[in-house]
Design an enzyme around this catalytic site. Structure first.
Site, short mmCIF file in Angstrom:
data_model
loop_
_atom_site.label_atom_id
_atom_site.label_comp_id
_atom_site.label_asym_id
_atom_site.label_seq_id
_atom_site.Cartn_x
_atom_site.Cartn_y
_atom_site.Cartn_z
CE1 TYR A 1 -16.53 -94.11 82.08
CE2 TYR A 1 -17.20 -92.12 83.25
CZ TYR A 1 -16.97 -93.49 83.24
OH TYR A 1 -17.17 -94.23 84.40
CG HIS B 1 -19.47 -97.34 80.33
ND1 HIS B 1 -19.14 -98.65 80.62
CD2 HIS B 1 -18.32 -96.63 80.47
CE1 HIS B 1 -17.84 -98.73 80.91
NE2 HIS B 1 -17.32 -97.52 80.83
NE ARG C 1 -17.78 -91.90 91.75
CZ ARG C 1 -17.17 -92.29 90.61
NH1 ARG C 1 -15.94 -92.72 90.65
NH2 ARG C 1 -17.80 -92.24 89.46
CD GLU D 1 -13.77 -99.49 78.63
OE1 GLU D 1 -13.39 -98.53 77.92
OE2 GLU D 1 -13.93 -99.41 79.87
CD GLN E 1 -10.42 -98.67 84.36
OE1 GLN E 1 -10.62 -99.80 83.89
NE2 GLN E 1 -11.17 -97.64 84.06
CE LYS F 1 -9.68 -97.75 80.32
NZ LYS F 1 -10.94 -98.32 79.84
#
Ligand code: CA
Length: 459
Positions: A143, A148, A157, A214, A255, A268
């Site tokens: 990640y 991103h 959040r 992605e 997700q 995923k």
């Protein structure tokens, strides 16, 4: 420096295979990516390298004793995957590159060009089937793009988009290796439980309504490490065979419901698509760049993830593009429309840091393992590597960032008049990647494609 720029990157080098000299070819003689391929006449796949519009069969070369490799490690070029090549040492791989260039370059060694078996060793890429390049035993998805992570964090959040660990460790999760498929494999829309429309509500169930892609790059592990023996930064790049394109298909509604507390799972694991070409670390040498320049206020990486080489050359400049063609567009003969263009140099963590962090606890990597970089997004809207981000109107750099997911998305308009917030059945996603730098030949990664097919619902 593990992968030096040398005479194999000379931009003046040309091949006697004319198609390789086209300035737009992904596969000039400076590239030579590994592939696995077969055709209707072969009973098993072969190891090959792409050159122009051809693929060169390394097994046939080896049978002809072409590599003259008394001093080499034995590599099996008649195999079902590239894991044998990956497991070889980097000196051997460098010698393969150099020897192949010698017989493919114009004005070079004539041994291949004049061989009576040259036609069977050199096939048109259009006439063969490109297979899964490696047998991936373990797949880890990181990640590593802070843009991103900030975009996605801002949706979920808004007050606290980046979690406190982000700048200290490359965040990752263990993905599913069995559902990794080669480019061109249809992708069935997944079915599952979906996040309730309102907080505290009942989850939905059925075909995914927020199917996304992605845009990532994947590193293929070369030699692994013994259990309990971490890989140092000094050794980390030597343990990478090369890089491919990776589409980490994502079911956003599934997700959102499942990701806490243990991370992604069924959102995923229904499919991840890889491009068939493994562009070697050797070929990428001219396109290296400094690692992400951290803000002065950001924590420095701990010594096990830091090195002078990584700071100066740990990044890779790769341009990444995502295209979409709906069924209607294809029926009407329309060209795919470009959705985004980003660059891999924008990643907060480098592949070497991912390797060092992955193994710091003693975890053993194996030849052929796949490390996904995480979605590559940059600072501009154009550079966002997923629909989740592209159709989102919020500004993650506003303080506080605005908007929650699912609301006020701006759809992307296709040339047919169709609109997309997420993927529809029949949509084809096409990812491309290439490296360009003044003074060097452009090299490319080929394509990573997949068409969405309708869901199959179990009762
Ligand atoms: Ca991902």
């Amino acid at each position: 420096m593990p992968y030096p720029v040398d005479e194999t990157h000379d931009p003046k080098l040309e091949s006697w295979i004319e198609s390789a000299n086209d300035p737009n070819s992904d596969f000039p003689i400076q590239n030579l990516p590994f592939v696995m391929f077969d055709d209707d006449t072969s009973s098993h796949p072969y190891v090959g390298v792409a050159i122009g519009d051809k693929v060169l069969n390394l097994h046939i070369l080896d049978e002809q004793d072409f590599f003259g490799r008394e001093n080499w490690e034995k590599i099996d070029f008649i195999s079902s995957d590239l894991n044998g090549v990956a497991a070889s040492d980097s000196t051997t791989r460098r010698e393969i590159r150099s020897r192949l260039q010698g017989v493919l370059k114009a004005g070079g060694d004539d041994a291949l060009r004049s061989a009576r078996w040259a036609n069977s060793a050199l096939r048109n890429l259009a006439d063969v089937r490109l297979c899964d390049p490696v047998l991936v035993r373990d797949y880890t998805d990181f990640y590593a793009s802070i843009y991103h992570a900030t975009n996605v964090g801002s949706m979920f959040r808004p007050d606290n988009p980046l979690l406190p660990n982000y700048k200290h460790i490359p965040i990752g999760y263990h993905g599913r290796a069995s559902s990794i498929v080669p480019s061109g494999t249809p992708v069935r829309r997944p079915v599952g439980q979906q996040a309730p429309a309102e907080e505290g509500g009942t989850p939905g169930f059925g075909p995914c309504k927020m199917l996304d892609y992605e845009m990532e790059m994947g590193a293929i592990i070369a030699r692994g490490n013994e259990l309990g023996e971490p890989i140092s930064m000094a050794d980390a790049e030597d343990r990478i065979l090369g890089v491919c394109i990776l589409n980490d298909w994502s079911a956003r509604d599934i997700q959102k419901w499942e990701y806490q507390p243990l991370g992604p799972f069924l959102a995923k694991s229904f499919a991840s698509t890889v491009s068939p070409y493994i562009v070697t670390m050797e070929a990428l040498a001219p396109f290296r760049c400094p690692a992400f320049e951290r803000d002065a206020k950001d924590p420095r990486p701990l010594p096990y993830m830091d090195s002078e080489h990584n700071r100066a050359h740990g990044g890779i400049e790769i341009t990444l593009e995502v295209y979409l063609a709906s069924q209607q567009m294809r029926d009407k003969g329309m060209a795919p429309v470009r959705l985004s263009r980003g660059n891999f140099r924008d990643m907060y963590w480098t592949f070497a840091q991912m390797v060092a962090h992955h193994t710091v606890n003693g975890c053993n990597l194996q030849p052929g393992d796949l490390l996904g970089s995480g979605t590559v997004s940059g600072t501009t809207r154009e550079s966002r590597g997923s629909l989740l981000e592209l159709t989102w109107d919020g500004d993650p750099f506003a303080n506080p960032p605005v908007l929650v997911p699912g609301t006020q998305r701006t759809p992307i308009k296709l040339p047919t008049g169709e609109e997309r917030k997420f993927l529809q059945d029949g949509d084809e996603v096409i990812m491309k990647a290439y490296c360009e730098r003044e003074g060097f030949r452009r090299i490319g990664f080929g394509e990573c494609r997949g068409i969405i097919t309708p869901a199959r619902v179990v009762q």
